[in-house]
Design a protein around this motif. Sequence first.
Motif, PDB file in Angstrom:
ATOM      1  N   ALA A  87      -8.017  -4.204 -13.665  1.00  0.00           N
ATOM      2  CA  ALA A  87      -7.469  -4.756 -11.926  1.00  0.00           C
ATOM      3  C   ALA A  87      -7.308  -4.940 -11.843  1.00  0.00           C
ATOM      4  O   ALA A  87      -5.853  -5.216 -10.720  1.00  0.00           O
ATOM      5  N   ILE A  90      -3.190  -2.613 -12.331  1.00  0.00           N
ATOM      6  CA  ILE A  90      -3.343  -1.887 -10.270  1.00  0.00           C
ATOM      7  C   ILE A  90      -2.983  -2.904  -9.140  1.00  0.00           C
ATOM      8  O   ILE A  90      -2.403  -1.249  -8.182  1.00  0.00           O
ATOM      9  N   THR A  91      -3.584  -3.539  -8.726  1.00  0.00           N
ATOM     10  CA  THR A  91      -3.655  -4.085  -7.664  1.00  0.00           C
ATOM     11  C   THR A  91      -1.524  -4.421  -7.812  1.00  0.00           C
ATOM     12  O   THR A  91      -1.440  -5.509  -7.102  1.00  0.00           O
ATOM     13  N   THR A  93      -0.337  -6.271 -10.599  1.00  0.00           N
ATOM     14  CA  THR A  93       0.412  -7.969 -10.036  1.00  0.00           C
ATOM     15  C   THR A  93       1.700  -8.182 -11.324  1.00  0.00           C
ATOM     16  O   THR A  93       1.207  -7.130 -12.215  1.00  0.00           O
ATOM     17  N   HIS A 112      -6.175   5.339  -9.183  1.00  0.00           N
ATOM     18  CA  HIS A 112      -5.898   4.613 -10.375  1.00  0.00           C
ATOM     19  C   HIS A 112      -6.529   5.809 -11.393  1.00  0.00           C
ATOM     20  O   HIS A 112      -7.619   4.085 -12.055  1.00  0.00           O
TER      21      HIS A 112
END
Length: 129
Positions: A87, A90-91, A93, A112
Motif C-alpha cells: 500500500a 502503490i500510494t 510513499t 496496481h
Amino acid sequence: MIQDAATLALLVFGALFMLLASIGIYRMPDVFLRMSASSKATTLGLILIMLAVAIHFNSVGVTARAIGIVLFIILTGPVSAHMIGRAAYITGTPLWEGTCIDELAGRYDAEHRCSGRAPAEAPDGNSGP
C-alpha cells in the motif's frame, strides 16, 4: 526456581526485542525499513513473552492459548507487513534517498496489479535506475 529464572529471562529478552522494535520504528528513515524492523523484532519479542507465559503458568490451557497466539502472529505478521509495504509503494510513499535499487519500478500496471516481469532492460544491461 529454574522455572522462575527461565520465565524472567524470556520476559526480559522479549521486552528487549520489543524495545528494539520501537527504536527501529523511531530511527529508520522510511516506511519500508520501519516496517521491516518492527515486524521482525516484535514477532520475536512476542514469541519470547508467550513462551514465558506458558512456562510460568504451567497449565495446558494457558500453554494452548500461548501457542495459538504465537501461531496467529507467525501466520499474519508477514501478510500484514506485505500489505502495508504494498500500500505504501502503490500510494507513492518516497523511498529513502540511500536506496540504490527499486526492484518494483515498472512492474505495476494502472490497476496496481504486479505483472511479475521486469521492465525492459536498458542497453547497458541494467534494468534499474
